[in-house]
Design a protein around this motif. Sequence first.
Motif, PDB file in Angstrom:
ATOM      1  N   LYS A 313       6.765  -4.043 -18.777  1.00 16.16           N
ATOM      2  CA  LYS A 313       6.602  -4.865 -17.578  1.00 16.16           C
ATOM      3  C   LYS A 313       6.468  -6.337 -17.959  1.00 16.16           C
ATOM      4  O   LYS A 313       7.048  -7.218 -17.314  1.00 16.16           O
ATOM      5  CB  LYS A 313       5.369  -4.393 -16.793  1.00 16.16           C
ATOM      6  CG  LYS A 313       5.086  -5.211 -15.538  1.00 16.16           C
ATOM      7  CD  LYS A 313       6.251  -5.114 -14.565  1.00 16.16           C
ATOM      8  CE  LYS A 313       6.037  -5.639 -13.177  1.00 16.16           C
ATOM      9  NZ  LYS A 313       5.395  -6.857 -12.956  1.00 16.16           N
ATOM     10  N   ALA A 314       5.705  -6.602 -19.021  1.00 15.73           N
ATOM     11  CA  ALA A 314       5.541  -8.000 -19.452  1.00 15.73           C
ATOM     12  C   ALA A 314       6.898  -8.563 -19.878  1.00 15.73           C
ATOM     13  O   ALA A 314       7.226  -9.714 -19.567  1.00 15.73           O
ATOM     14  CB  ALA A 314       4.542  -8.065 -20.595  1.00 15.73           C
ATOM     15  N   GLU A 315       7.707  -7.740 -20.546  1.00 18.55           N
ATOM     16  CA  GLU A 315       9.045  -8.212 -20.954  1.00 18.55           C
ATOM     17  C   GLU A 315       9.932  -8.428 -19.736  1.00 18.55           C
ATOM     18  O   GLU A 315      10.698  -9.387 -19.674  1.00 18.55           O
ATOM     19  CB  GLU A 315       9.704  -7.198 -21.886  1.00 18.55           C
ATOM     20  CG  GLU A 315       9.152  -7.279 -23.290  1.00 18.55           C
ATOM     21  CD  GLU A 315       9.770  -6.270 -24.222  1.00 18.55           C
ATOM     22  OE1 GLU A 315      10.430  -5.333 -23.744  1.00 18.55           O
ATOM     23  OE2 GLU A 315       9.579  -6.425 -25.439  1.00 18.55           O
ATOM     24  N   PRO A 329      14.552  -4.876 -19.313  1.00 16.84           N
ATOM     25  CA  PRO A 329      13.752  -3.914 -20.074  1.00 16.84           C
ATOM     26  C   PRO A 329      13.420  -2.680 -19.239  1.00 16.84           C
ATOM     27  O   PRO A 329      13.195  -2.776 -18.028  1.00 16.84           O
ATOM     28  CB  PRO A 329      12.494  -4.702 -20.422  1.00 16.84           C
ATOM     29  CG  PRO A 329      12.846  -6.126 -20.217  1.00 16.84           C
ATOM     30  CD  PRO A 329      13.885  -6.166 -19.144  1.00 16.84           C
ATOM     31  N   HIS A 330      13.399  -1.533 -19.912  1.00 16.61           N
ATOM     32  CA  HIS A 330      13.101  -0.275 -19.225  1.00 16.61           C
ATOM     33  C   HIS A 330      11.582  -0.087 -19.180  1.00 16.61           C
ATOM     34  O   HIS A 330      10.896  -0.266 -20.180  1.00 16.61           O
ATOM     35  CB  HIS A 330      13.767   0.871 -19.989  1.00 16.61           C
ATOM     36  CG  HIS A 330      13.396   2.205 -19.452  1.00 16.61           C
ATOM     37  ND1 HIS A 330      13.675   2.574 -18.155  1.00 16.61           N
ATOM     38  CD2 HIS A 330      12.754   3.259 -20.015  1.00 16.61           C
ATOM     39  CE1 HIS A 330      13.219   3.797 -17.950  1.00 16.61           C
ATOM     40  NE2 HIS A 330      12.661   4.232 -19.064  1.00 16.61           N
ATOM     41  N   PHE A 346       3.649  -1.647 -12.544  1.00 14.11           N
ATOM     42  CA  PHE A 346       4.652  -1.545 -13.603  1.00 14.11           C
ATOM     43  C   PHE A 346       6.107  -1.601 -13.133  1.00 14.11           C
ATOM     44  O   PHE A 346       6.983  -1.907 -13.922  1.00 14.11           O
ATOM     45  CB  PHE A 346       4.447  -0.235 -14.375  1.00 14.11           C
ATOM     46  CG  PHE A 346       3.144  -0.179 -15.085  1.00 14.11           C
ATOM     47  CD1 PHE A 346       2.780  -1.198 -15.950  1.00 14.11           C
ATOM     48  CD2 PHE A 346       2.259   0.874 -14.903  1.00 14.11           C
ATOM     49  CE1 PHE A 346       1.566  -1.173 -16.610  1.00 14.11           C
ATOM     50  CE2 PHE A 346       1.046   0.908 -15.558  1.00 14.11           C
ATOM     51  CZ  PHE A 346       0.707  -0.121 -16.409  1.00 14.11           C
ATOM     52  N   ASP A 347       6.364  -1.251 -11.890  1.00 14.75           N
ATOM     53  CA  ASP A 347       7.753  -1.188 -11.446  1.00 14.75           C
ATOM     54  C   ASP A 347       8.349  -2.599 -11.425  1.00 14.75           C
ATOM     55  O   ASP A 347       7.870  -3.455 -10.687  1.00 14.75           O
ATOM     56  CB  ASP A 347       7.789  -0.573 -10.035  1.00 14.75           C
ATOM     57  CG  ASP A 347       9.216  -0.371  -9.549  1.00 14.75           C
ATOM     58  OD1 ASP A 347      10.144  -0.710 -10.305  1.00 14.75           O
ATOM     59  OD2 ASP A 347       9.387   0.134  -8.430  1.00 14.75           O
ATOM     60  N   PRO A 348       9.411  -2.851 -12.233  1.00 11.12           N
ATOM     61  CA  PRO A 348       9.984  -4.206 -12.246  1.00 11.12           C
ATOM     62  C   PRO A 348      10.537  -4.614 -10.884  1.00 11.12           C
ATOM     63  O   PRO A 348      10.654  -5.788 -10.584  1.00 11.12           O
ATOM     64  CB  PRO A 348      11.109  -4.121 -13.281  1.00 11.12           C
ATOM     65  CG  PRO A 348      10.846  -2.883 -14.043  1.00 11.12           C
ATOM     66  CD  PRO A 348      10.067  -1.962 -13.162  1.00 11.12           C
ATOM     67  N   ALA A 349      10.845  -3.608 -10.031  1.00  6.00           N
ATOM     68  CA  ALA A 349      11.406  -3.944  -8.713  1.00  6.00           C
ATOM     69  C   ALA A 349      10.306  -4.267  -7.703  1.00  6.00           C
ATOM     70  O   ALA A 349      10.591  -4.729  -6.602  1.00  6.00           O
ATOM     71  CB  ALA A 349      12.243  -2.776  -8.207  1.00  6.00           C
ATOM     72  N   ALA A 350       9.041  -4.008  -8.083  1.00  8.44           N
ATOM     73  CA  ALA A 350       7.949  -4.269  -7.137  1.00  8.44           C
ATOM     74  C   ALA A 350       7.789  -5.769  -6.934  1.00  8.44           C
ATOM     75  O   ALA A 350       7.990  -6.552  -7.860  1.00  8.44           O
ATOM     76  CB  ALA A 350       6.654  -3.674  -7.672  1.00  8.44           C
TER      77      ALA A 350
END
Length: 635
Positions: A313-315, A329-330, A346-350
């Motif tokens: 998530k940080a990436e 990043p996955h 954690f969801d990058p789409a959030a």
Amino acid sequence: MDQYILDNVDRFHKLVQRWKPQPASKQRSSAQGSTESNPNMIVAARLRVLLKEELDLGLPQAVFPRPSAPGVLDIHELKRPVRGLAELRSADFRVDRAYGPDSTTEEIYTDIVKPLVPWAQNGGIGTLFAYGQTGSGKTYTVSRLEKMVADELLGGDHSEKRTITMAMLELAGNAAYGKRFWHSTILTNLLNKRGPVSIREDAFGVIQLSGALEHRVSTTSEMLSFIETATALRRTEATEKNDASSRSHAICRIRIQQKPDAPDDDADGMLYLVDLAGSEAARDTTNHDAQRMRETREINASLSVLKDCIRGKAEADTAAADASSKRKPHVPFRQTPLTKILKHVFDPAALRNCKTVVIACVNPCILDSVPSRNTLRYAETLRVIVPKVVEIKYDAKVPRTWDNKQLRSWVRSNSGSPPVDASLLAPSETGIQLLRLDPSEFQDRCVQTPGVTAQQAMLFYNKVWEMHIDSQRNRQLPSKSKSKAVVVPTAGSRPTAASDALEQGSSRDISTGASSIHFKERIRPGMVVSWSPPPELAETLSDSKAFALILCPASAAGPHARDYQGSPVQAEPGQNGGDSASYLCALVMAKTHSETYEMNLWRQVVVQVGQMTGEVILKYDTAARSWLNHDSDVD
Ligand SMILES: Nc1ncnc2c1ncn2[C@@H]1O[C@H](COP(=O)(O)OP(=O)(O)OP(=O)(O)O)[C@@H](O)[C@H]1O
């Protein structure tokens, strides 16, 4: 080995005293050449004090924060050589903040946890994780921090009157309950006699915890009594390192509703305080039965996924902040119940704004050097360095340099009449992000403005792109001349039409003095002309501007040549000169971007000189991969 260490404690002290710190190792993670850590993701390490039983055994401290380098911790181990005296093996690790045994929980709270409270009060999501080996002080630290958070939220006059609710959940592997199927986990509500809680994802992708009753709290003591009830119910087991070790993850979820006058769509702020189950080193599990082994495996596996999620998530956040980055990043947040519960973290789409603090708790005793090294390595890998941001300087002629405000103001004054509503076209996009929009998405957004037609939207899209292409071309030209042999102009010289035509790929006549002769007098293959097609042909040509590329005199075409409508091409006798002379030409068609053209060599027409209205100078543009109308010499 433990006995060997106990026998060599004096030597250890001597070796540590003599030891000279080396410059701290470079960050072992990705972003090189940068030192800025992510402000939304703080990784700290806390060394607990040595406990009485450790001191009684005379065990020394083996992990130390380095005073000269904030955030750096040195860890020493005794190495047993094949022959000779014990040797010292040292390593250093870097985190954002390092707290030694003398640092108090209050100090840690003020430094890194307190900022999460106003963050959540303003609608953000703040998450605290305490990670570490069993017996390293996680529960000690989190329980004290929970009290300070309670005091911050509900102490004082609490005049803002936000509604605060809380839930205390426990997540343990099946093995922790003696169940056979170790791959699934059990989530329970600690404030509801351990009632089961199930994790469900609704149609909007939001995680719902059914069974996780939320309790409204209005005073600090109320919140503290809920925390105490939950702590007493939490599942513990004696481990090698801790007589009352928590064998589960405890999640304290605090929901802070927005002020009564906040807009309806303002989401509630959330605070998650997570006391993770302690990891156990392999050597501490030698006395475990099969069930405890399974439990340890479950805990270690879920901690490993958690690490991947925090780092991923940080990436992802770093990549999203860097407009030039195409990395995605996955983040495997669906892999464990813990990370699924924290999907919105954690969801990058959030879309929610998150701040995360990880406290790696470390037992500094020499006997625990190996697990402490693992904990610090784990913490170090969570640290994602923010790449150095290359500041983009605003240039009114270069759309890629515009921020959202500059873009919106340009849209308002350049999108035609009526002007496109900039807040509908670019609610948050920068110039570079607008250029990445799909043409249909761009146009759909434009036509949402009342009165804006699809054609206006298309023209505006072309305008943005033309500007972008021009700005890119201007940027490329100087660097091009660097790599090529430079032709030094002599005094008074200027580029000739011929050199321009040859260098740039242009339809301009290269013969000297051509511009002084009327275009009809110098018709040649390769010339592009504008012409007036007969009405029956004009209907089939979608573009109002009819351009044609002259191929050859019609008389030179073979007897079987046909135009694109199937009519014979060869000129009839008597049409060889003046306005009645005819030429076989290829149609030059406009592309979707206005003023850009492509040659349709296979669509041929016969054009009489009398139909020709002027010469058109087309130049090939490598950036746009099209011919651009550079100049028209219309009669
Ligand atoms: N900073 C500290 N100061 C004084 N005592 C501490 C400190 N940190 C931890 N302790 C003591 O160390 C022991 C173990 O701490 P704690 O139970 O918090 O460990 P833990 O990491 O939560 O362990 P587990 O993962 O096994 O639950 C406790 O007796 C606790 O009181």
